[in-house]
Design a protein around this motif. Sequence first.
Motif, PDB file in Angstrom:
ATOM      1  N   GLY A   1      83.173  58.504  65.837  1.00  0.00           N
ATOM      2  CA  GLY A   1      82.833  60.013  66.790  1.00  0.00           C
ATOM      3  C   GLY A   1      81.652  60.361  66.911  1.00  0.00           C
ATOM      4  O   GLY A   1      81.391  60.755  67.957  1.00  0.00           O
TER       5      GLY A   1
ATOM      6  N   THR B   1      79.867  60.725  70.697  1.00  0.00           N
ATOM      7  CA  THR B   1      78.945  62.095  71.004  1.00  0.00           C
ATOM      8  C   THR B   1      77.536  61.572  71.589  1.00  0.00           C
ATOM      9  O   THR B   1      77.199  62.107  72.442  1.00  0.00           O
TER      10      THR B   1
ATOM     11  N   SER C   1      80.520  68.733  72.063  1.00  0.00           N
ATOM     12  CA  SER C   1      81.606  68.965  71.202  1.00  0.00           C
ATOM     13  C   SER C   1      82.873  69.736  71.998  1.00  0.00           C
ATOM     14  O   SER C   1      83.921  69.453  71.256  1.00  0.00           O
TER      15      SER C   1
ATOM     16  N   SER D   1      86.226  67.720  73.247  1.00  0.00           N
ATOM     17  CA  SER D   1      87.469  67.517  72.253  1.00  0.00           C
ATOM     18  C   SER D   1      88.265  68.259  72.652  1.00  0.00           C
ATOM     19  O   SER D   1      89.674  67.473  72.186  1.00  0.00           O
TER      20      SER D   1
ATOM     21  N   GLN E   1      87.643  61.470  71.771  1.00  0.00           N
ATOM     22  CA  GLN E   1      87.504  61.341  70.641  1.00  0.00           C
ATOM     23  C   GLN E   1      86.288  61.114  69.845  1.00  0.00           C
ATOM     24  O   GLN E   1      85.807  60.176  69.411  1.00  0.00           O
ATOM     25  N   ASP E   2      85.589  62.376  70.120  1.00  0.00           N
ATOM     26  CA  ASP E   2      84.337  62.402  69.782  1.00  0.00           C
ATOM     27  C   ASP E   2      84.024  63.103  68.287  1.00  0.00           C
ATOM     28  O   ASP E   2      85.131  62.945  67.592  1.00  0.00           O
TER      29      ASP E   2
ATOM     30  N   TYR F   1      86.461  65.964  67.386  1.00  0.00           N
ATOM     31  CA  TYR F   1      87.911  65.527  67.611  1.00  0.00           C
ATOM     32  C   TYR F   1      88.376  64.912  66.414  1.00  0.00           C
ATOM     33  O   TYR F   1      89.317  65.069  65.797  1.00  0.00           O
ATOM     34  N   ASN F   2      87.410  63.813  66.079  1.00  0.00           N
ATOM     35  CA  ASN F   2      87.976  62.933  64.679  1.00  0.00           C
ATOM     36  C   ASN F   2      87.722  63.752  63.660  1.00  0.00           C
ATOM     37  O   ASN F   2      88.623  63.554  62.646  1.00  0.00           O
TER      38      ASN F   2
END
Length: 240
Positions: A16, A20, A166, A169, A174-175, A178-179
Amino acid sequence: MDFTFLSKYSQFFINGTKVTITISLCTLIFGFLLGIIICLGKISRNKIISIIATSYIEFLRGTPLLVQLYIIYFGLPTMGIKFPDLGPIPSEYVASVVALSINSSAYIAEILRSGIQSIDKGQMEASRSLGLDYSTSMRLVIIPQALKNVLPALANEFIVLIKESSIVSIIGIQDLMYNADTVKGNTFLAFEPLLVAAMIYFVLTFTLSRIVNLIESNMQNSNKKSISILSKKSRVKEIA
């Protein structure tokens, strides 16, 4: 607090974080290129182009990034504008970079405008007197000096992008955020995964802020050295 989940889900946070940083870098590059165009449009002598660029900046700075993301990701496909998959890069990533780049370009355009307007007007007059046209003077004389002045501000914009990224997400990117939510759902731990994500964001932004401070201090020292050298040369001329 229970952080034993890190032994199993540490790769989630690593992956993630990579996403990002990648999205933030791509956004900064494309936002910078678009920001230059918008900046030149705003300071253009053509009133129509200037009004269009000003409206662009004011609209993007006056509306939430979430709304802009929804318009680009959900709204444009309904009008027949769809983002393609670029090889291994899915369309969601392309849409998120486009949305963030457009939003960032408005702020970068204002940063560049302030840098260009901080350059003494005599620089433009001197370059024009040497036979350079307006566009060449901007490209070779004004913009390079302006970039040096606004480099710390551009670095700060990158720090802001890391935090604002962020928001992607929400559309399934799936940054890091999100993770972290995925780990939260798998472990049924509401606080600890979010705390880990917050600490990673803090480490990224704190490290970059320290780098920005070093850049600013080095630029100030170089300016002081230049001033001292000029003053010494002027004294030598006076003595001679």
